[in-house]
Design a protein around this motif. Structure first.
Motif, PDB file in Angstrom:
ATOM      1  N   HIS A 440      -4.556  -7.788  18.904  1.00 37.14           N
ATOM      2  CA  HIS A 440      -3.407  -6.894  18.915  1.00 37.14           C
ATOM      3  C   HIS A 440      -2.847  -6.834  17.501  1.00 37.14           C
ATOM      4  N   VAL A 441      -2.634  -5.653  17.004  1.00 37.65           N
ATOM      5  CA  VAL A 441      -2.213  -5.460  15.615  1.00 37.65           C
ATOM      6  C   VAL A 441      -0.868  -4.757  15.588  1.00 37.65           C
ATOM      7  N   ASP A 442       0.064  -5.335  14.871  1.00 39.10           N
ATOM      8  CA  ASP A 442       1.354  -4.691  14.619  1.00 39.10           C
ATOM      9  C   ASP A 442       1.375  -4.194  13.186  1.00 39.10           C
ATOM     10  N   ALA A 443       2.211  -3.208  12.924  1.00 40.75           N
ATOM     11  CA  ALA A 443       2.282  -2.618  11.587  1.00 40.75           C
ATOM     12  C   ALA A 443       3.718  -2.252  11.259  1.00 40.75           C
ATOM     13  N   SER A 444       4.000  -2.184   9.975  1.00 42.67           N
ATOM     14  CA  SER A 444       5.298  -1.734   9.467  1.00 42.67           C
ATOM     15  C   SER A 444       5.058  -0.526   8.579  1.00 42.67           C
ATOM     16  N   ILE A 445       5.924   0.488   8.706  1.00 43.27           N
ATOM     17  CA  ILE A 445       5.737   1.751   7.987  1.00 43.27           C
ATOM     18  C   ILE A 445       6.984   2.069   7.186  1.00 43.27           C
ATOM     19  N   GLY A 446       6.766   2.409   5.913  1.00 39.67           N
ATOM     20  CA  GLY A 446       7.837   2.876   5.049  1.00 39.67           C
ATOM     21  C   GLY A 446       7.684   4.358   4.770  1.00 39.67           C
ATOM     22  N   VAL A 447       8.803   5.085   4.710  1.00 37.18           N
ATOM     23  CA  VAL A 447       8.799   6.541   4.558  1.00 37.18           C
ATOM     24  C   VAL A 447       9.596   6.925   3.319  1.00 37.18           C
ATOM     25  N   ALA A 448       9.025   7.806   2.489  1.00 29.42           N
ATOM     26  CA  ALA A 448       9.736   8.357   1.335  1.00 29.42           C
ATOM     27  C   ALA A 448       9.420   9.842   1.244  1.00 29.42           C
ATOM     28  N   VAL A 449      10.448  10.658   0.994  1.00 31.74           N
ATOM     29  CA  VAL A 449      10.328  12.124   1.032  1.00 31.74           C
ATOM     30  C   VAL A 449      10.443  12.680  -0.378  1.00 31.74           C
ATOM     31  N   TYR A 450       9.546  13.608  -0.705  1.00 31.62           N
ATOM     32  CA  TYR A 450       9.591  14.325  -1.986  1.00 31.62           C
ATOM     33  C   TYR A 450      10.292  15.661  -1.776  1.00 31.62           C
ATOM     34  N   PRO A 451      11.254  16.033  -2.605  1.00 29.05           N
ATOM     35  CA  PRO A 451      11.768  15.347  -3.802  1.00 29.05           C
ATOM     36  C   PRO A 451      13.069  14.581  -3.541  1.00 29.05           C
ATOM     37  N   ASP A 452      13.403  14.344  -2.271  1.00 30.56           N
ATOM     38  CA  ASP A 452      14.685  13.700  -1.959  1.00 30.56           C
ATOM     39  C   ASP A 452      14.787  12.293  -2.543  1.00 30.56           C
ATOM     40  N   HIS A 453      13.703  11.533  -2.437  1.00 31.10           N
ATOM     41  CA  HIS A 453      13.745  10.129  -2.843  1.00 31.10           C
ATOM     42  C   HIS A 453      13.166   9.889  -4.228  1.00 31.10           C
ATOM     43  N   ALA A 454      12.359  10.821  -4.722  1.00 32.25           N
ATOM     44  CA  ALA A 454      11.791  10.704  -6.071  1.00 32.25           C
ATOM     45  C   ALA A 454      11.096  12.006  -6.409  1.00 32.25           C
ATOM     46  N   VAL A 455      11.040  12.323  -7.710  1.00 37.74           N
ATOM     47  CA  VAL A 455      10.385  13.552  -8.160  1.00 37.74           C
ATOM     48  C   VAL A 455       9.079  13.241  -8.877  1.00 37.74           C
ATOM     49  N   ALA A 456       8.711  12.004  -8.967  1.00 31.42           N
ATOM     50  CA  ALA A 456       7.426  11.594  -9.543  1.00 31.42           C
ATOM     51  C   ALA A 456       6.620  10.896  -8.465  1.00 31.42           C
ATOM     52  N   GLY A 457       5.329  11.251  -8.367  1.00 28.71           N
ATOM     53  CA  GLY A 457       4.507  10.733  -7.285  1.00 28.71           C
ATOM     54  C   GLY A 457       4.405   9.225  -7.266  1.00 28.71           C
ATOM     55  N   ASN A 458       4.203   8.605  -8.443  1.00 30.02           N
ATOM     56  CA  ASN A 458       4.071   7.146  -8.460  1.00 30.02           C
ATOM     57  C   ASN A 458       5.367   6.449  -8.044  1.00 30.02           C
ATOM     58  N   VAL A 459       6.500   7.040  -8.420  1.00 32.32           N
ATOM     59  CA  VAL A 459       7.792   6.466  -8.021  1.00 32.32           C
ATOM     60  C   VAL A 459       7.989   6.640  -6.516  1.00 32.32           C
ATOM     61  N   LEU A 460       7.582   7.790  -6.005  1.00 31.33           N
ATOM     62  CA  LEU A 460       7.712   8.041  -4.564  1.00 31.33           C
ATOM     63  C   LEU A 460       6.897   7.021  -3.765  1.00 31.33           C
ATOM     64  N   LEU A 461       5.684   6.745  -4.220  1.00 29.83           N
ATOM     65  CA  LEU A 461       4.854   5.761  -3.538  1.00 29.83           C
ATOM     66  C   LEU A 461       5.496   4.378  -3.598  1.00 29.83           C
ATOM     67  N   GLN A 462       6.063   4.054  -4.735  1.00 28.04           N
ATOM     68  CA  GLN A 462       6.730   2.759  -4.876  1.00 28.04           C
ATOM     69  C   GLN A 462       7.899   2.640  -3.902  1.00 28.04           C
ATOM     70  N   ARG A 463       8.634   3.726  -3.716  1.00 25.78           N
ATOM     71  CA  ARG A 463       9.793   3.670  -2.830  1.00 25.78           C
ATOM     72  C   ARG A 463       9.385   3.673  -1.358  1.00 25.78           C
ATOM     73  N   ALA A 464       8.283   4.320  -1.054  1.00 22.60           N
ATOM     74  CA  ALA A 464       7.756   4.198   0.310  1.00 22.60           C
ATOM     75  C   ALA A 464       7.318   2.759   0.574  1.00 22.60           C
ATOM     76  N   ASP A 465       6.771   2.120  -0.434  1.00 23.88           N
ATOM     77  CA  ASP A 465       6.371   0.716  -0.322  1.00 23.88           C
ATOM     78  C   ASP A 465       7.597  -0.178  -0.104  1.00 23.88           C
TER      79      ASP A 465
END
Length: 786
Positions: A440-465
């Motif tokens: 049985h596998v559990d998971a955690s998910i982080g969500v980040a929206v462009y451009p609300d949370h960041a306007v640069a892709g690498n920053v957006l990925l970091q914030r989703a992380d």
């Protein structure tokens, strides 16, 4: 560098300068015609002309002897130059006229062979490896040179000239060899990205000088007008001197990783076009059959070369795709994900809207470390396929590394992202079967929206992380990025690294909570609960560091340290006359580790604690990771005499199957049922039925979360064996708990009735002062940890 070596290098440098000055003198006297005026100059020039190749060969040989690296290449070139000098001396001193082939021609031709070998050796020392197409390039160049040379000879000599073939065989050999060497050097230029070092330039200019001089001589000999001397010999002299300078250029420290590129196509394309031109001209003018055959061979070889180029381009495209694909799962990898991310950023002039999901599996490291990487890899493949089924066709799924996945949702806002995230979690809820083992596998998910949370892709990925880590810490499964969460992540990282460094450094502290026998009121068992004495933050509660320890794979080490501390305290109690058993919570990695029972046995022996004094508590979730391996580990512990308890019973899978299959002694009913015992009839019914179930299975049952006297009374009426909670005593350090244990068990010890304690008909109540002391530590939210 030693003084002797420096002096030697200065002498060699001075010698090369003298050689160059001699070549310049030779060129001037030859061009001006001084040798025809003065016999002395003529004699000097003849001596110099014979000595240039010998001197240059000597400098190349010295380079091979005195300097490490590429010794064979320069030794071969030096030998070729010496052979050229021998041929020149034979020609000028013995033959003294132009005629049929002679030993002089052998010496000269050996020079070309040696130079070809030397160039190849030098190139192999500078390029890691050759593609097969490079050798075809050389063949195309050689055939093309031969075709052009034969066509040129036919134009000069004439197709029907009775001496044409012998002239082609003798006089064309030299310019043909020069052109072949030039083609080889040009290929080296291409392989080096048209940025070769000075040695290649010097060799190239030298061979170009030979090619021009030999071509002029060939034409003059064909027309019967050749005479020794003139500009040709000056050009020969300078061409012979340049290798002496090339040999002493600095060797590059690193080999080039560039083995082929579009630049190297210049050679095959040039000669293929030249050969086609000759074949077209053959339709209008008469060409020798040899020229036609050589031109046709050049074109056919170029076609083969083109086929290989097409294959290489296709392989390059495949390699490019593989470089963007995760080898294990077949989905995009980090590079492919970032490329798509950059495309989304620029789509619509930067007005695009998309969302990133970062998903991380919970406790995957435990499975990977305990069951092996092959099982972990197979599980990741199955997880990836499940996630894919929950996505839209336009969404991109990528594996960023380890057990971390990322999803790019095109044209999606926060609401749509949560919907997809919930579908993904629902898809992962079912069990995964890997080689007959159910997970049985559990998971955690982080969500980040462009451009609300960041306007640069690498920053957006970091914030989703960051949002993913927040979901993991809060156990909410899904979290959106919130401004300011970055600082929390940095704080988490600091905690993780400090904990990693602090394990084994006497920073863990244990508090103990009593388990009271509801029949007698005595206490002969406690649960060990860990705290961490942080170097700067003081005493931290379990929920402040244990989730991070689980995620980073520190739980196995932490559990063993807690177990050692608990057994130390247990031994102290037994030595003092208190036969108190201690319960320690296990983590999932311990349950999956076949070597764990041996470690427990060694600790029991070292600490001098009987196995019956130790109880190990496990959660239902941990039990379900791998029931076969868990059963083997628990069976080994049970055979040693260690007791096994199921913690938080009722909050996990609550399957009766594992109670039948696994060696379990105790059920610990979760406090979520007990705290509502006074007010909720349904909770009361569940507690009562669970007590009956445990007894029917020959199991003892412990009720957690007892906070009122009424609840304790009801549990006693239901026949519950033990109770644990803040009403009976909060977790206390051992020094504070020990007097309370003596107080509660005084009747049992004073009557010397053994472990049974007080008569079973009496339910001992402690005084109000005792309860106030037990409640000295305030209640904490959440489940008790180790």
């Amino acid at each position: 560098m030693s003084v002797h070596t420096a002096r030697r290098l200065r002498l060699i440098g001075a010698g090369r300068v003298v050689l160059l000055m001699a070549a310049v003198f030779f060129a001037v006297t030859t061009l001006v015609g001084l040798r025809d005026v003065s016999s002395v100059v003529n004699q000097v020039d003849r001596w110099l002309g014979n000595s240039f190749s010998v001197a240059a060969g000597g400098f190349c040989m010295l380079r091979a002897i005195l300097v490490r690296g590429e010794r064979l290449a320069w030794a071969v070139l030096g030998s070729g130059l010496l052979s050229y000098g021998a041929g020149s001396i034979y020609f000028t001193e013995i033959m003294k006229h132009v005629g049929a082939p002679s030993p002089a021609d052998i010496g000269w031709l050996v020079f070309y062979v040696a130079t070809c070998v030397s160039v190849i050796l030098l190139l192999r020392g500078r390029v890691i490896r050759f593609h097969p197409s490079v050798w075809l390039d050389a063949l195309v160049g050689g055939l093309g040179v031969a075709a052009l040379a034969s066509g040129l000879a036919a134009a000069v000599i004439g197709v029907d000239n009775p001496v044409g073939l012998s002239v082609l065989g003798l006089n064309i050999a030299y310019p043909l060899a020069d052109l072949m060497l030039l083609v080889l050097v040009a290929s080296a230029f291409g392989l080096r990205g048209w940025h070769p070092e000075k040695a290649w330039w010097l060799l190239g200019v030298s061979l170009a000088g030979f090619a021009v001089a030999d071509t002029i001589v060939t034409g003059a000999m064909a027309s019967g007008t050749y005479a020794p001397g003139g500009p040709v010999e000056a050009l020969w002299g300078l061409a012979l001197v340049l290798p002496a300078y090339a040999a002493w250029q600095r060797t590059p420290r690193e080999m080039s990783e560039r083995v082929a590129g579009w630049e190297v196509l210049f050679i095959p394309v040039f000669f293929a076009v030249s050969a086609l031109t000759l074949l077209v001209l053959g339709a209008f003018i008469r060409l020798p059959p040899l020229t036609v055959v050589l031109a046709a061979g050049t074109v056919l070889t170029a076609i083969v070369r083109a086929g290989i180029t097409f294959t290489e381009v296709r392989q390059l495209a495949d390699s490019k795709m593989q470089a963007r694909t995760d080898e294990l799962t077949g989905f995009a990898n980090r590079r492919g994900f970032f490329e798509r991310l950059n495309e989304e950023e620029t789509r619509g002039g930067g007005a695009a809207r998309f969302t990133l999901l970062v998903l991380d599996l919970d406790r995957f490291k435990e499975i990977n470390d305990s069951l092996g990487h092959q099982v972990g890899d197979d599980l990741l493949k199955l997880v990836g396929r499940r996630i894919e089924t929950a996505l839209r066709p336009t969404d991109l799924l990528a594996r960023l590394g380890g057990d971390e996945f990322a999803v790019l949702l095109q044209d999606a806002d926060a609401t749509a992202a949560r919907t997809v995230a919930e579908r993904v979690l629902a898809a992962l809820d079912g069990p995964f079967d890997v080689d007959g083992v159910s997970f049985h596998v559990d998971a955690s998910i982080g969500v980040a929206v462009y451009p609300d949370h960041a306007v640069a892709g690498n920053v957006l990925l970091q914030r989703a992380d960051i949002a993913m880590y927040a979901a993991k810490a809060a156990r909410t499964r899904i979290e959106h990025y919130r401004p300011g969460a970055d600082l929390h992540i940095l704080d988490r990282l600091d905690v993780i690294e400090t904990l990693r460094a602090g394990l084994g450094q006497d920073q863990l502290r244990l508090h103990y909570q009593m388990k009271v026998d509801l029949r007698t009121g005595s206490c002969h068992a406690v649960e060990a609960l860990v705290r961490w004495e942080h170097p700067t933050r003081g005493l931290l509660q379990p929920n402040e560091f244990l989730p991070m320890a689980e995620h980073t794979g520190l739980m196995r080490t932490l559990t063993l340290e807690v177990l050692g501390l608990a057994l130390d305290q247990c031994r102290q109690w037994w030595d003092a006359g208190l036969q108190i058993g201690v319960a320690v919570n296990l983590s999932a990695p311990n349950l999956l580790d076949k070597g764990f029972p041996a470690e427990v046995g060694e600790l029991l022996t070292t600490k001098g604690v009987p196995p019956r004094a130790l109880e190990l508590e496990i959660t239902e979730t941990a039990l379900m990771l791998d029931r076969i391996r868990t059963a083997a580990v628990l069976g080994s512990l049970r055979e040693m005499g260690v007791r096994i308890a199921v913690d938080d019973y009722g909050t996990g899978y609550s399957s009766l199957a594992y109670l039948r299959e696994l060696p379990v002694d105790v059920l610990k009913l979760d406090k979520s049922f007990v705290i509502h015992l006074d007010s909720d009839p349904l909770s009361a019914a569940i507690v009562q039925s669970t007590v009956g179930l445990a007894h029917s299975l020959a199991l003892r049952i412990v009720a957690e979360g007892v906070e009122t006297e009424t609840a304790m009374g009801r549990l006693a009426d239901y026949g519950c064996d033990f109770a644990q909670g803040f009403y009976l005593g909060a977790p206390q350090p051992a020094d504070k708990l020990t007097p309370l244990l003596w107080h509660r068990n005084r009747r049992a010890y004073s009557s010397s009735s053994g472990e049974g304690g007080c008569p079973p008909s009496r339910l001992e109540r402690v005084t109000a002062a005792d309860l106030m002391a037990d409640r000295a530590e305030p209640a904490r939210a959440g489940r008790p940890w180790i």
